[in-house]
Design a protein around this motif. Structure first.
Motif, PDB file in Angstrom:
ATOM      1  N   UNK A 153       0.835  -1.201   0.000  1.00 45.66           N
ATOM      2  CA  UNK A 153       0.000   0.000   0.000  1.00 45.66           C
ATOM      3  C   UNK A 153       0.873   1.255   0.000  1.00 45.66           C
ATOM      4  N   UNK A 154       0.537   2.188  -0.853  1.00 45.51           N
ATOM      5  CA  UNK A 154       1.318   3.415  -0.984  1.00 45.51           C
ATOM      6  C   UNK A 154       0.703   4.539  -0.172  1.00 45.51           C
ATOM      7  N   UNK A 155       1.544   5.401   0.357  1.00 46.52           N
ATOM      8  CA  UNK A 155       1.082   6.547   1.140  1.00 46.52           C
ATOM      9  C   UNK A 155       1.544   7.827   0.447  1.00 46.52           C
ATOM     10  N   UNK A 156       0.985   8.939   0.870  1.00 50.26           N
ATOM     11  CA  UNK A 156       1.399  10.252   0.368  1.00 50.26           C
ATOM     12  C   UNK A 156       1.869  11.101   1.530  1.00 50.26           C
ATOM     13  N   UNK A 157       2.910  11.868   1.310  1.00 49.52           N
ATOM     14  CA  UNK A 157       3.382  12.812   2.315  1.00 49.52           C
ATOM     15  C   UNK A 157       2.414  13.986   2.403  1.00 49.52           C
ATOM     16  N   UNK A 158       2.447  14.728   3.507  1.00 47.27           N
ATOM     17  CA  UNK A 158       1.576  15.905   3.618  1.00 47.27           C
ATOM     18  C   UNK A 158       1.767  16.865   2.442  1.00 47.27           C
ATOM     19  N   UNK A 159       0.709  17.566   2.098  1.00 46.91           N
ATOM     20  CA  UNK A 159       0.714  18.454   0.938  1.00 46.91           C
ATOM     21  C   UNK A 159       1.815  19.493   1.021  1.00 46.91           C
ATOM     22  N   UNK A 160       2.038  20.043   2.203  1.00 48.11           N
ATOM     23  CA  UNK A 160       3.062  21.079   2.364  1.00 48.11           C
ATOM     24  C   UNK A 160       4.449  20.523   2.075  1.00 48.11           C
ATOM     25  N   UNK A 161       4.712  19.290   2.505  1.00 47.31           N
ATOM     26  CA  UNK A 161       6.021  18.678   2.229  1.00 47.31           C
ATOM     27  C   UNK A 161       6.171  18.434   0.735  1.00 47.31           C
ATOM     28  N   UNK A 162       5.132  17.988   0.079  1.00 47.54           N
ATOM     29  CA  UNK A 162       5.218  17.752  -1.362  1.00 47.54           C
ATOM     30  C   UNK A 162       5.449  19.062  -2.105  1.00 47.54           C
ATOM     31  N   UNK A 163       4.865  20.150  -1.599  1.00 49.78           N
ATOM     32  CA  UNK A 163       5.060  21.463  -2.237  1.00 49.78           C
ATOM     33  C   UNK A 163       6.525  21.874  -2.128  1.00 49.78           C
ATOM     34  N   UNK A 164       7.136  21.647  -0.966  1.00 46.36           N
ATOM     35  CA  UNK A 164       8.540  22.040  -0.790  1.00 46.36           C
ATOM     36  C   UNK A 164       9.451  21.217  -1.702  1.00 46.36           C
ATOM     37  N   UNK A 165       9.157  19.936  -1.838  1.00 46.99           N
ATOM     38  CA  UNK A 165       9.967  19.101  -2.721  1.00 46.99           C
ATOM     39  C   UNK A 165       9.796  19.540  -4.165  1.00 46.99           C
ATOM     40  N   UNK A 166       8.579  19.927  -4.546  1.00 45.55           N
ATOM     41  CA  UNK A 166       8.344  20.415  -5.901  1.00 45.55           C
ATOM     42  C   UNK A 166       9.162  21.675  -6.178  1.00 45.55           C
ATOM     43  N   UNK A 167       9.220  22.580  -5.198  1.00 43.69           N
ATOM     44  CA  UNK A 167      10.033  23.793  -5.354  1.00 43.69           C
ATOM     45  C   UNK A 167      11.523  23.427  -5.450  1.00 43.69           C
ATOM     46  N   UNK A 168      11.942  22.451  -4.652  1.00 51.62           N
ATOM     47  CA  UNK A 168      13.340  22.026  -4.707  1.00 51.62           C
ATOM     48  C   UNK A 168      13.658  21.378  -6.054  1.00 51.62           C
ATOM     49  N   UNK A 169      12.680  20.725  -6.671  1.00 54.92           N
ATOM     50  CA  UNK A 169      12.887  20.154  -8.004  1.00 54.92           C
ATOM     51  C   UNK A 169      13.137  21.244  -9.039  1.00 54.92           C
ATOM     52  N   UNK A 170      12.407  22.364  -8.903  1.00 49.38           N
ATOM     53  CA  UNK A 170      12.641  23.485  -9.814  1.00 49.38           C
ATOM     54  C   UNK A 170      14.064  24.023  -9.645  1.00 49.38           C
ATOM     55  N   UNK A 171      14.529  24.077  -8.391  1.00 47.46           N
ATOM     56  CA  UNK A 171      15.898  24.524  -8.142  1.00 47.46           C
ATOM     57  C   UNK A 171      16.914  23.505  -8.669  1.00 47.46           C
ATOM     58  N   UNK A 172      16.572  22.233  -8.619  1.00 41.89           N
ATOM     59  CA  UNK A 172      17.458  21.198  -9.154  1.00 41.89           C
ATOM     60  C   UNK A 172      17.632  21.375 -10.654  1.00 41.89           C
ATOM     61  N   UNK A 173      16.543  21.679 -11.350  1.00 36.39           N
ATOM     62  CA  UNK A 173      16.637  21.931 -12.789  1.00 36.39           C
ATOM     63  C   UNK A 173      17.571  23.101 -13.068  1.00 36.39           C
ATOM     64  N   UNK A 174      17.438  24.163 -12.274  1.00 38.48           N
ATOM     65  CA  UNK A 174      18.306  25.328 -12.468  1.00 38.48           C
ATOM     66  C   UNK A 174      19.766  24.973 -12.160  1.00 38.48           C
ATOM     67  N   UNK A 175      19.966  24.184 -11.092  1.00 41.85           N
ATOM     68  CA  UNK A 175      21.325  23.788 -10.739  1.00 41.85           C
ATOM     69  C   UNK A 175      21.946  22.927 -11.840  1.00 41.85           C
ATOM     70  N   UNK A 176      21.142  22.061 -12.433  1.00 37.81           N
ATOM     71  CA  UNK A 176      21.643  21.231 -13.533  1.00 37.81           C
ATOM     72  C   UNK A 176      22.015  22.091 -14.731  1.00 37.81           C
ATOM     73  N   UNK A 177      21.223  23.125 -14.995  1.00 43.00           N
ATOM     74  CA  UNK A 177      21.546  24.043 -16.090  1.00 43.00           C
ATOM     75  C   UNK A 177      22.872  24.749 -15.820  1.00 43.00           C
ATOM     76  N   UNK A 178      23.084  25.146 -14.567  1.00 39.33           N
ATOM     77  CA  UNK A 178      24.335  25.801 -14.202  1.00 39.33           C
ATOM     78  C   UNK A 178      25.507  24.850 -14.409  1.00 39.33           C
ATOM     79  N   UNK A 179      25.328  23.608 -13.970  1.00 37.38           N
ATOM     80  CA  UNK A 179      26.397  22.622 -14.118  1.00 37.38           C
ATOM     81  C   UNK A 179      26.731  22.399 -15.592  1.00 37.38           C
ATOM     82  N   UNK A 180      25.703  22.339 -16.432  1.00 39.56           N
ATOM     83  CA  UNK A 180      25.940  22.182 -17.872  1.00 39.56           C
ATOM     84  C   UNK A 180      26.634  23.410 -18.448  1.00 39.56           C
TER      85      UNK A 180
END
Length: 370
Positions: A153-180
């Protein structure tokens, strides 16, 4: 170390099966291969109600892949009453195929809601009490409560935690662009990153350490799976070439990950993938089981933190990891969950197909050293 457990009767063997499996099989066929009187493993497959002969051929064919197998115990687990379960038809088909393959059938058992029976000597035996099995359960061990799907059975993290991870994913994309951009003369975009992006950039330059550290993950409340690290790992899993390297790392360690990376680079340069076993197809040495168990726990945690294609990527990787462990039911659950959020997830499609057909990785048939 291999644990030796003996069973002196059919009922005692049925009492042992849930402990060997870690669950109580439901609507299943269990086959236990033997060599020289010693059991070698346990195979569980979903019981089918159609084309029993083909089902029997596939099941016994799988048993025959176990090295040096010479005998087998067969058991059908059915809902409802034994007399209407169709267990005899399935067992008859399995015995015919086993005989054709030179396998001695030690016992042919069926267990249903109203009792159990051995079809070894009788075609229509009367059901015997399930209490007989309960009385013979191994002392000191608690019989598992769930069936083969338990724990998936799968669970979901609280909405606020998922929002923070989503924002961190956007920063990861930017960091990857910088690295490239750092590989391009005159293109320095490090100033585009905030503090979080800078931390992610540091981890991107040593992602293998992040993969290894993440195996220490225990729960969504600990400090291992920070928002930044979760985003980095999800970013890797959403890119098949990087995902494959990460899975190799979790299977066998950094050396195997480097080999997969080198193979992918050679393929990109020449168009030819180097000859050798393909671990994603279940070829090669058996992965470290402890690492795979922990990786599956981690991937379930990552899926709980993600949405959309990133959740699909984590679930597809979880599906492959469960399949690599031989947990076909769990693999199918995760694969279908991945496809529900990302219908084009190719790895999930492959694992869904493999698990639905009962196809196991090659290393599942590699003998385990005592």
């Amino acid at each position: 170390m291999r644990t030796i457990i003996t069973a002196d009767s059919s009922a005692e063997l049925l009492a042992l099966i849930p402990h060997l499996a870690g669950y109580v099989p439901r609507e299943s066929v269990v086959a236990i291969p033997f060599r020289a009187g010693r059991s070698l493993a346990m195979l569980r497959v979903d019981r089918v109600a159609h084309d029993v002969d083909a089902f029997a051929a596939t099941t016994i064919g799988t048993v025959c892949r176990v090295p040096d197998v010479d005998a087998v115990v067969l058991a059908v687990y059915a809902d409802g009453e034994l007399e209407q379960s169709g267990a005899r038809e399935v067992l008859d088909a399995l015995r015919i195929r086993a005989d054709a393959c030179g396998l001695f059938v030690i016992d042919a058992l069926a267990i249903a809601e109203n009792g159990w029976a051995s079809y070894r000597d009788e075609r229509t035996p009367s059901p015997r009490s399930l209490e007989e099995i309960s009385r013979l359960a191994p002392a000191g061990l608690v019989t598992p409560a769930g069936d083969q799907a338990g724990g998936s059975t799968l669970v979901r993290a609280p909405k606020e935690r998922r929002r923070r991870v989503s924002e961190a994913l956007a920063e990861t994309e930017r960091a990857a662009d910088v690295l490239r951009s750092q590989t391009c003369p005159g293109a320095d975009r490090a100033g585009d990153l905030n503090a979080q992006g800078a931390r992610i950039l540091m981890e991107l330059t040593d992602v293998a350490t992040a993969w290894e550290t993440a195996l220490e993950f225990e729960s969504l409340d600990d400090d291992i799976l920070t928002d930044e690290r979760a985003a980095l790992l999800l970013w890797c899993l959403a890119r098949p070439s990087v995902r494959d390297v990460a899975l190799a790392h979790w299977c066998h360690g950094a050396g195997a990950a480097h080999q997969v990376l080198e193979a992918q680079l050679e393929w990109e340069e020449s168009g030819d993938y180097p000859a050798g076993p393909l671990f994603l197809a279940g070829e090669g040495p058996r992965p470290d089981q402890a690492r795979l168990h922990q990786a599956l726990h981690l991937l379930r945690g990552l899926a709980a933190l993600a949405s959309g294609r990133f959740r699909g990527a984590a679930l597809a990787s979880a599906a492959w990891t469960a399949w690599a462990l031989g947990w076909g039911t769990h693999a199918g659950v995760y694969a279908r969950a991945a496809l529900s959020v990302d219908p084009g997830q190719r790895l999930a499609e492959i694992i869904d197909e493999l698990s639905s057909r009962g196809h196991l990785p090659g290393w599942a048939f590699t003998p385990v050293e005592p």
